[in-house]
Design a protein around this motif. Sequence first.
Motif, mmCIF file in Angstrom:
data_model
loop_
_atom_site.group_PDB
_atom_site.id
_atom_site.type_symbol
_atom_site.label_atom_id
_atom_site.label_comp_id
_atom_site.label_asym_id
_atom_site.label_seq_id
_atom_site.Cartn_x
_atom_site.Cartn_y
_atom_site.Cartn_z
ATOM 1 N N ALA A 1 0.799 -1.234 0.000
ATOM 2 C CA ALA A 1 0.000 0.000 0.000
ATOM 3 C C ALA A 1 0.831 1.284 0.000
ATOM 4 O O ALA A 1 0.275 2.363 0.016
ATOM 5 C CB ALA A 1 -0.931 0.016 1.212
ATOM 6 N N ARG A 2 2.145 1.195 0.024
ATOM 7 C CA ARG A 2 3.065 2.340 0.005
ATOM 8 C C ARG A 2 3.092 3.153 1.306
ATOM 9 O O ARG A 2 4.125 3.263 1.931
ATOM 10 C CB ARG A 2 2.792 3.281 -1.183
ATOM 11 C CG ARG A 2 2.982 2.647 -2.545
ATOM 12 C CD ARG A 2 3.001 3.699 -3.647
ATOM 13 N NE ARG A 2 3.020 3.049 -4.947
ATOM 14 C CZ ARG A 2 1.929 2.788 -5.652
ATOM 15 N NH1 ARG A 2 0.738 3.154 -5.179
ATOM 16 N NH2 ARG A 2 2.009 2.178 -6.811
ATOM 17 N N ASP A 3 1.949 3.768 1.672
ATOM 18 C CA ASP A 3 1.997 4.599 2.888
ATOM 19 C C ASP A 3 1.794 3.736 4.123
ATOM 20 O O ASP A 3 1.045 2.764 4.121
ATOM 21 C CB ASP A 3 0.966 5.723 2.827
ATOM 22 C CG ASP A 3 -0.448 5.237 3.049
ATOM 23 O OD1 ASP A 3 -0.941 5.358 4.187
ATOM 24 O OD2 ASP A 3 -1.043 4.719 2.096
ATOM 25 N N THR A 4 2.482 4.114 5.189
ATOM 26 C CA THR A 4 2.594 3.286 6.393
ATOM 27 C C THR A 4 1.248 2.979 7.032
ATOM 28 O O THR A 4 0.967 1.831 7.401
ATOM 29 C CB THR A 4 3.516 3.987 7.402
ATOM 30 O OG1 THR A 4 4.794 4.190 6.785
ATOM 31 C CG2 THR A 4 3.702 3.156 8.651
ATOM 32 N N MET A 5 0.406 3.989 7.185
ATOM 33 C CA MET A 5 -0.868 3.761 7.882
ATOM 34 C C MET A 5 -1.738 2.766 7.124
ATOM 35 O O MET A 5 -2.364 1.890 7.729
ATOM 36 C CB MET A 5 -1.600 5.086 8.091
ATOM 37 C CG MET A 5 -0.949 5.962 9.146
ATOM 38 S SD MET A 5 -1.977 7.348 9.731
ATOM 39 C CE MET A 5 -1.945 8.433 8.331
ATOM 40 N N SER A 6 -1.783 2.870 5.804
ATOM 41 C CA SER A 6 -2.603 1.936 5.012
ATOM 42 C C SER A 6 -2.085 0.510 5.141
ATOM 43 O O SER A 6 -2.875 -0.440 5.214
ATOM 44 C CB SER A 6 -2.618 2.365 3.543
ATOM 45 O OG SER A 6 -3.275 3.601 3.389
ATOM 46 N N VAL A 7 -0.761 0.350 5.154
ATOM 47 C CA VAL A 7 -0.178 -0.993 5.309
ATOM 48 C C VAL A 7 -0.620 -1.615 6.631
ATOM 49 O O VAL A 7 -1.044 -2.776 6.685
ATOM 50 C CB VAL A 7 1.368 -0.931 5.243
ATOM 51 C CG1 VAL A 7 1.969 -2.301 5.590
ATOM 52 C CG2 VAL A 7 1.834 -0.493 3.865
ATOM 53 N N LEU A 8 -0.528 -0.843 7.705
ATOM 54 C CA LEU A 8 -0.891 -1.360 9.033
ATOM 55 C C LEU A 8 -2.371 -1.718 9.108
ATOM 56 O O LEU A 8 -2.744 -2.749 9.678
ATOM 57 C CB LEU A 8 -0.543 -0.325 10.099
ATOM 58 C CG LEU A 8 0.959 -0.013 10.240
ATOM 59 C CD1 LEU A 8 1.170 1.227 11.098
ATOM 60 C CD2 LEU A 8 1.704 -1.211 10.824
ATOM 61 N N ILE A 9 -3.213 -0.877 8.519
ATOM 62 C CA ILE A 9 -4.656 -1.154 8.522
ATOM 63 C C ILE A 9 -4.958 -2.425 7.733
ATOM 64 O O ILE A 9 -5.755 -3.273 8.157
ATOM 65 C CB ILE A 9 -5.415 0.057 7.928
ATOM 66 C CG1 ILE A 9 -5.329 1.249 8.896
ATOM 67 C CG2 ILE A 9 -6.874 -0.302 7.653
ATOM 68 C CD1 ILE A 9 -5.790 2.560 8.303
ATOM 69 N N ARG A 10 -4.293 -2.596 6.589
ATOM 70 C CA ARG A 10 -4.520 -3.792 5.775
ATOM 71 C C ARG A 10 -3.969 -5.039 6.464
ATOM 72 O O ARG A 10 -4.558 -6.121 6.357
ATOM 73 C CB ARG A 10 -3.864 -3.615 4.400
ATOM 74 C CG ARG A 10 -4.518 -2.537 3.558
ATOM 75 C CD ARG A 10 -3.907 -2.465 2.172
ATOM 76 N NE ARG A 10 -4.469 -1.364 1.403
ATOM 77 C CZ ARG A 10 -4.277 -1.199 0.094
ATOM 78 N NH1 ARG A 10 -3.530 -2.056 -0.584
ATOM 79 N NH2 ARG A 10 -4.820 -0.171 -0.535
ATOM 80 N N ALA A 11 -2.849 -4.888 7.152
ATOM 81 C CA ALA A 11 -2.274 -6.038 7.864
ATOM 82 C C ALA A 11 -3.222 -6.509 8.967
ATOM 83 O O ALA A 11 -3.392 -7.716 9.180
ATOM 84 C CB ALA A 11 -0.912 -5.660 8.447
ATOM 85 N N ALA A 12 -3.842 -5.572 9.658
ATOM 86 C CA ALA A 12 -4.800 -5.936 10.707
ATOM 87 C C ALA A 12 -6.040 -6.585 10.102
ATOM 88 O O ALA A 12 -6.563 -7.566 10.643
ATOM 89 C CB ALA A 12 -5.187 -4.698 11.518
ATOM 90 N N ALA A 13 -6.506 -6.051 8.966
ATOM 91 C CA ALA A 13 -7.690 -6.614 8.310
ATOM 92 C C ALA A 13 -7.445 -8.050 7.866
ATOM 93 O O ALA A 13 -8.361 -8.886 7.878
ATOM 94 C CB ALA A 13 -8.089 -5.748 7.119
#
Length: 471
Positions: free
Chosen positions: A379-391
């Motif tokens: 996802a490139r940006d850090t916050m999106s990566v973390l949200i997707r990892a949790a999902a």
Amino acid sequence: HSGRYRAVRSARARELLTELVPVLLEAVAVSPNPDLAFRRFDEFLQGLPAGVQLFSLFTANPGLFNLVVEIMGAAPKLAGWLSRYPILLDGVLNADFFDAVPGAAEMAVELGEAGEQARDFQDFLDIERRWANDKIFRIGAHMLRGRLSPVDASGPLSDVADTCLTALLPEIERIFAEDHGKVPGGTMAVVAFGKLGSREMTVGSDLDLMFVYDCPPDVSESDGKKPLSPGQYYARLCQRFIGAITAPTGEGRLYEVDMRLRPAGNAGPIASSLEAFTKYQQTDAWTWEFQALTRARVVCAEGDLGARFGDVMRSVLTAPRDDTKILADVAEMRERLRKEHGSSDVWSVKHLEGGLVDIEFIAQYLQLRHAAAHPDILARDTMSVLIRAAAAELIDSGLAEDLVEATRLWRNLQGILRLTVEGSIHEDTAAPALKTVLARACGAVDFDALVQTMQASAERTSAHFDAVFPP
């Protein structure tokens, strides 16, 4: 009034300044630190090349002083910028100055229309710089007034850079082709890494760029009066492009450019063929280069090269990897950065233990570890990566929530600091107006609450980092 400053050498300028003094004193008096604001306004006058035009503008628009005084009291960096380019205040007079910043498509139209007025290439460079300065100043004023958080400002700041690069490249290619023609069937792509790649730009961010080209295998040289081999052609074209971005003109530099993230770093070619890039990533790249690739993005490209580069990038990032090696490599790189840049200062947002780099490394590790089975995590940006990892249940939702909240805090703080402060911030001597701006930008009730939140966030993030990368 003695005429020692360039701005008040003429009698007319001194007359106008005399008329402005009551308005100035009134505006300064209501600022949180009147003495400081007054001194900075004096410094602002010292830096002005001329005064009549600006003083007339202030006389006709007394309300403009409110913003200027606010900048003088809370944002010395922005004040210095205003001293160098007072024409930026013209934009404040537009009725839509504090409306939503235009999107990328509207920016492209605006810059395109402005560029059509250029008399020559040098004029085009100045026009582009003036346009970028105006947009960045407007975004900065929105941040200062609390109308736009630094995190939300990252998108428009990235759009400004994208728009400038996309408009500049064809001009460089046109001039370059006058001597060297074009490479038959050749295409080129501009790839951004770092903050531009992840669209997390701040005011003053440099551009981490890489250039990729492709051409038919049977093409040996360009078709101009001074033909070059494809490798030479694109290397020199890209050097011209970088020079046009970084060269100081009367309007300043457009951006600083960093090329260290290209294959083989500073030792590598300035432009890489798609074939060479692919081979390097598959056989020779280090783990830290894969980490950098997680934030890469094509800014502009000819033909289908952008899509083809994206396919290569995705195939590299989704390749199965040895988890033990990836974990050790990322942890080792973080330790090297700590030894080189580490800080215990809570205001060292980037390199503080529990700061921004720690969270970015966690996000990059998660992508390299899991993208083979969960490609949607990219996802490139850090916050999106973390949200997707949790999902995807790759990390605990509570951990993700903590890290997303910390990322937002550090990015807001970094963004507002880069707008307002030259050098380091010292809590004891920071102006009250600056403290208010910092707290507001980070969603804190006051400055003391902000400091407490920063300390608690750093401690939690550091503990999370040690859980992912055991010491």
